[in-house]
Scaffold this motif. Structure first.
Motif, short mmCIF file in Angstrom:
data_model
loop_
_atom_site.label_atom_id
_atom_site.label_comp_id
_atom_site.label_asym_id
_atom_site.label_seq_id
_atom_site.Cartn_x
_atom_site.Cartn_y
_atom_site.Cartn_z
N TYR A 9 0.93 -1.14 0.00
CA TYR A 9 0.00 0.00 0.00
C TYR A 9 0.95 1.16 0.00
O TYR A 9 1.27 1.71 1.05
CB TYR A 9 -0.83 -0.03 1.28
CG TYR A 9 -2.09 0.80 1.30
CD1 TYR A 9 -2.10 2.12 0.88
CD2 TYR A 9 -3.28 0.26 1.78
CE1 TYR A 9 -3.25 2.88 0.94
CE2 TYR A 9 -4.44 1.01 1.84
CZ TYR A 9 -4.41 2.32 1.42
OH TYR A 9 -5.57 3.05 1.48
N PRO A 10 1.51 1.53 -1.17
CA PRO A 10 2.77 2.27 -1.21
C PRO A 10 2.89 3.35 -0.14
O PRO A 10 2.05 4.23 -0.03
CB PRO A 10 2.80 2.84 -2.62
CG PRO A 10 1.99 1.90 -3.42
CD PRO A 10 0.88 1.44 -2.49
N GLY A 11 3.99 3.21 0.63
CA GLY A 11 4.26 4.16 1.69
C GLY A 11 3.98 3.61 3.07
O GLY A 11 4.32 4.22 4.05
N THR A 28 0.26 -15.66 -5.31
CA THR A 28 0.80 -14.83 -6.39
C THR A 28 0.92 -13.39 -5.88
O THR A 28 0.08 -12.91 -5.11
CB THR A 28 -0.13 -14.83 -7.63
OG1 THR A 28 -1.45 -14.50 -7.20
CG2 THR A 28 -0.11 -16.18 -8.33
N ALA A 29 1.95 -12.74 -6.35
CA ALA A 29 2.19 -11.35 -5.92
C ALA A 29 1.10 -10.45 -6.47
O ALA A 29 0.60 -10.68 -7.58
CB ALA A 29 3.56 -10.89 -6.41
N PRO A 30 0.72 -9.42 -5.71
CA PRO A 30 -0.30 -8.49 -6.22
C PRO A 30 0.25 -7.69 -7.39
O PRO A 30 1.47 -7.55 -7.54
CB PRO A 30 -0.58 -7.58 -5.01
CG PRO A 30 0.61 -7.71 -4.14
CD PRO A 30 1.20 -9.06 -4.37
N PRO A 31 -0.64 -7.16 -8.23
CA PRO A 31 -0.15 -6.37 -9.39
C PRO A 31 0.55 -5.09 -8.94
O PRO A 31 0.31 -4.60 -7.84
CB PRO A 31 -1.44 -6.05 -10.17
CG PRO A 31 -2.56 -6.28 -9.21
CD PRO A 31 -2.09 -7.25 -8.18
N GLU A 32 1.41 -4.57 -9.82
CA GLU A 32 2.11 -3.31 -9.54
C GLU A 32 1.11 -2.18 -9.32
O GLU A 32 0.08 -2.13 -9.98
CB GLU A 32 3.01 -2.93 -10.73
CG GLU A 32 4.21 -3.84 -10.92
CD GLU A 32 5.30 -3.56 -9.91
OE1 GLU A 32 5.26 -2.52 -9.24
OE2 GLU A 32 6.20 -4.42 -9.77
N HIS A 33 1.44 -1.27 -8.41
CA HIS A 33 0.54 -0.13 -8.16
C HIS A 33 0.70 0.96 -9.21
O HIS A 33 -0.23 1.72 -9.45
CB HIS A 33 0.82 0.46 -6.78
CG HIS A 33 0.23 -0.35 -5.69
ND1 HIS A 33 -1.08 -0.20 -5.31
CD2 HIS A 33 0.74 -1.34 -4.94
CE1 HIS A 33 -1.34 -1.07 -4.34
NE2 HIS A 33 -0.26 -1.77 -4.10
N ALA A 34 1.89 1.08 -9.77
CA ALA A 34 2.12 2.18 -10.71
C ALA A 34 3.12 1.74 -11.76
O ALA A 34 4.03 0.96 -11.48
CB ALA A 34 2.65 3.40 -9.96
N THR A 35 2.95 2.23 -12.97
CA THR A 35 3.88 1.88 -14.04
C THR A 35 4.91 2.99 -14.26
O THR A 35 5.86 2.81 -15.02
CB THR A 35 3.13 1.65 -15.36
OG1 THR A 35 2.35 2.83 -15.63
CG2 THR A 35 2.21 0.44 -15.25
N THR A 61 5.82 6.79 -7.55
CA THR A 61 5.34 5.56 -6.90
C THR A 61 6.02 4.34 -7.51
O THR A 61 6.33 3.38 -6.80
CB THR A 61 3.80 5.46 -7.03
OG1 THR A 61 3.23 6.65 -6.48
CG2 THR A 61 3.25 4.26 -6.29
N ARG A 62 6.28 4.37 -8.81
CA ARG A 62 6.99 3.26 -9.44
C ARG A 62 8.42 3.16 -8.90
O ARG A 62 8.90 2.08 -8.53
CB ARG A 62 7.00 3.47 -10.96
CG ARG A 62 7.83 2.44 -11.72
CD ARG A 62 7.24 1.04 -11.57
NE ARG A 62 8.14 0.01 -12.03
CZ ARG A 62 8.16 -0.47 -13.28
NH1 ARG A 62 7.32 0.00 -14.17
NH2 ARG A 62 9.00 -1.40 -13.62
N LEU A 63 9.09 4.31 -8.85
CA LEU A 63 10.47 4.33 -8.34
C LEU A 63 10.48 3.82 -6.89
O LEU A 63 11.33 3.02 -6.50
CB LEU A 63 11.02 5.76 -8.41
CG LEU A 63 12.50 5.95 -8.08
CD1 LEU A 63 13.38 5.31 -9.13
CD2 LEU A 63 12.82 7.45 -7.98
#
Ligand code: FES
Length: 554
Positions: A423-425, A511-518, A522-524
């Motif tokens: 949950y980025p951050g 399975t790993a959850p999908p990426e939050h940002a491409t 947030t991607r970095l």
């Protein structure tokens, strides 16, 4: 000539370019960060001090992180503030820097920047709000919100009462007035020796806050002369002092993550286990919400952090050097205590030694997890219960009011995918409110386990910072509703009672959850963030680069 000419557009007289030290004032002022909104006035006081000491002050903005407005969480941006401030300090022709912070992440973010540049630096935090006053009682920022939220859910408070209470809680400039994360990190900056004695506790609107800011403007010039840089102040001994002070003040669990990240910038060896070991013989002395009764204004009048550090005596490294140019012992030698109910004596503490932040390990948290014992319910510190599992706070909130929710006072509520990557951050969602049906029955606490963080103003038996997090494939991802979990804080263990072969089977299915940002920050961030047990810094930001620009292009 070009450098001077462009600067003279601001109306400076020629003498300011005579070689005197140039002092940057990094301010995290913003109207979007209400806890820091007065920092432009604090900066004016700092400037007075710099001029007075023969320096040339120049104020510049650094990213303002307001805890209440930023989404998904201000913690997503702590490392971005640290990176931005580091680059600004290095890229501009500064000899020293004064760091103006307040709201939770602004203090560690700026200290991380100062650590990585190692230019002489001093911190001036903005100070806490005056005590909230509502219906004849003191109310603490944040801590009251959690209680009122439960009161509203349980029908004990009306929306109209809530609307009135809001402004009663926030009636002056300043950061949260409990011993939440902002007050904790201000205290950590003072305990580390990076801000002047009493800086952490003067209320934001107190004249002494501004006097101290002016003094800091003088002191930064001295720090340049003596070349007393952050790496000479923030040593292993200073971090040990900070950890012990954090235990004594009943400080926020967020201090664990921030201090680990700061130590990583400085190359100071510090581990999660140090927090438990160093706090083991430190009792809680400070009687402040959320662990105790009072607020930061009371703490100030009782003597502030110097009174606590004096009381800790030999538990601290008293020879640690600070921004005053003097040692801890010299700074606090005569610090008086004016109220022994607010700042307790070592032999009559608020809570006995070993009651601070505990570090747990076990098959559910091989990298570690923490629990703030002083904010927990004693009867739940040893507990066995069945898991009720949610993959996000939102999925829990969707059923929190369901009268048929399969939960009772023994339930262990697991909310996961809330870690740095998941949950980025790593938001402060771990202390989710109890199911409404339990609140209505008068239950005030159950065990909660999460890979996220908890606000420093919050309370409850909440196991936090579980590492590795679920989104990184940690065992927390393998828990299922109905599994038995045993929490044993005295033994420092957290155990999922599922056989290893069953866990292996579940792991193979995971399975790993999908990426939050491409793209973008947030991607970095999600590509590079480290786990909570090492401070959730970005892997490429750990360490220091000094204050010389890599190549002068002029
Ligand atoms: Fe800013 Fe609490 S919201 S310090």
């Amino acid at each position: 000539m070009a450098y001077r000419s462009w600067m003279r557009s601001q109306g400076f007289t020629p003498e300011v370019f005579d070689g005197r030290p140039v002092i940057g004032i990094a301010t995290t002022w913003s109207e979007l960060a209400p806890c820091n909104v007065h920092l432009h006035r604090v900066a004016e006081s700092v400037k007075r001090g710099v001029w007075q000491a023969g320096g040339f002050p120049l104020e510049f903005p650094a990213m303002a992180l307001g805890e209440t407005l930023l989404r998904p969480t201000s913690m997503l941006y702590r490392n971005l503030l640290a990176m931005e401030a580091e680059e600004l300090i290095r890229a501009n022709p500064l000899d020293g820097v004064v760091l103006l912070s307040g709201c939770d992440k602004t203090t560690p973010g700026l200290l991380m920047a100062a650590a990585s540049t190692d230019l002489p630096a001093i911190m001036v935090t903005g100070g806490p709000k005056l005590s909230g006053k509502y219906q004849g009682t003191d109310v603490g920022s944040g801590t009251a919100v959690w209680r009122w939220e439960e009161d509203i859910l349980a029908g004990r408070m009306t929306p109209a009462e809530c609307a009135f209470a809001e402004s009663c809680m926030s009636r002056s400039d300043g950061h949260c007035n409990t011993m939440g994360t902002a007050s904790t990190m201000a205290s950590m900056a003072e305990a580390l020796g990076m801000q002047l004695p009493y800086s952490a506790s003067w209320p934001a609107v107190d004249s002494r806050r501004y006097e101290t800011a002016q003094r800091a403007g003088q002191v930064i010039v001295d720090l340049i002369e003596s070349d007393l840089t952050p790496s000479k102040i923030m040593t292993r001994a200073a971090f040990e002092n900070a950890i012990r002070v954090n235990a004594a003040i009943g400080g926020s669990t967020n201090a664990v993550i921030h201090l680990l990240a700061m130590a990583g910038r400085l190359g100071v060896p510090l581990t999660l286990d140090d927090f438990d070991a160093l706090a083991a013989d430190v009792p809680t002395l400070v009687n402040l919400q959320p662990s105790g009764q009072y607020l930061m204004e009371d703490f100030c009048y009782a003597g502030g952090l110097p009174a606590v550090m004096r009381e800790l005596g030999g538990l601290l490294h008293r020879d640690a050097i600070t921004v005053t140019g003097q040692t801890v012992a010299e700074n606090v030698r005569d610090a008086p205590c004016w109220n022994r109910d607010v700042i307790r004596a070592l032999d009559a503490p608020l809570q006995p030694a070993g009651n601070g932040t505990a570090v747990l390990r076990g098959n559910l948290a091989p990298g570690g997890a923490v629990v703030k014992q002083s904010a927990a319910s004693p009867h739940l510190l040893k507990h066995r219960g069945r898991a009720l599992v949610f993959d996000s706070p939102e999925s829990y909130f969707a059923v929190v009011a369901d009268p048929d929710l399969d939960a009772d006072e023994d339930t262990v509520l697991v909310v996961r995918y809330c870690g740095p990557k998941g949950y980025p951050g790593m938001p402060e969602v771990s202390n989710v409110p109890l199911p409404a049906k339990l609140l209505q029955r008068g239950v005030r606490d159950i065990v909660r386990i999460c890979d996220g963080r908890m606000s420093g103003t919050a309370y409850g038996t909440v196991v936090l910072h579980v590492a590795p997090e679920a989104a990184a494939g940690g065992p927390l991802a393998l828990v299922r509703t109905g599994d038995w979990i045993t929490l044993d804080v005295p033994s420092r263990t957290l155990t999922l009672e599922v056989p290893e072969d069953e866990l292996a089977r579940r792991r193979a299915e995971w399975t790993a959850p999908p990426e939050h940002a491409t793209r973008g920050w947030t991607r970095l961030y999600t590509d590079h963030v480290l786990q909570a047990d090492t401070g959730a810094d970005l892997d490429f930001l750990v360490g220091a680069s000094g204050h010389q620009v890599p190549r002068d292009s002029h």
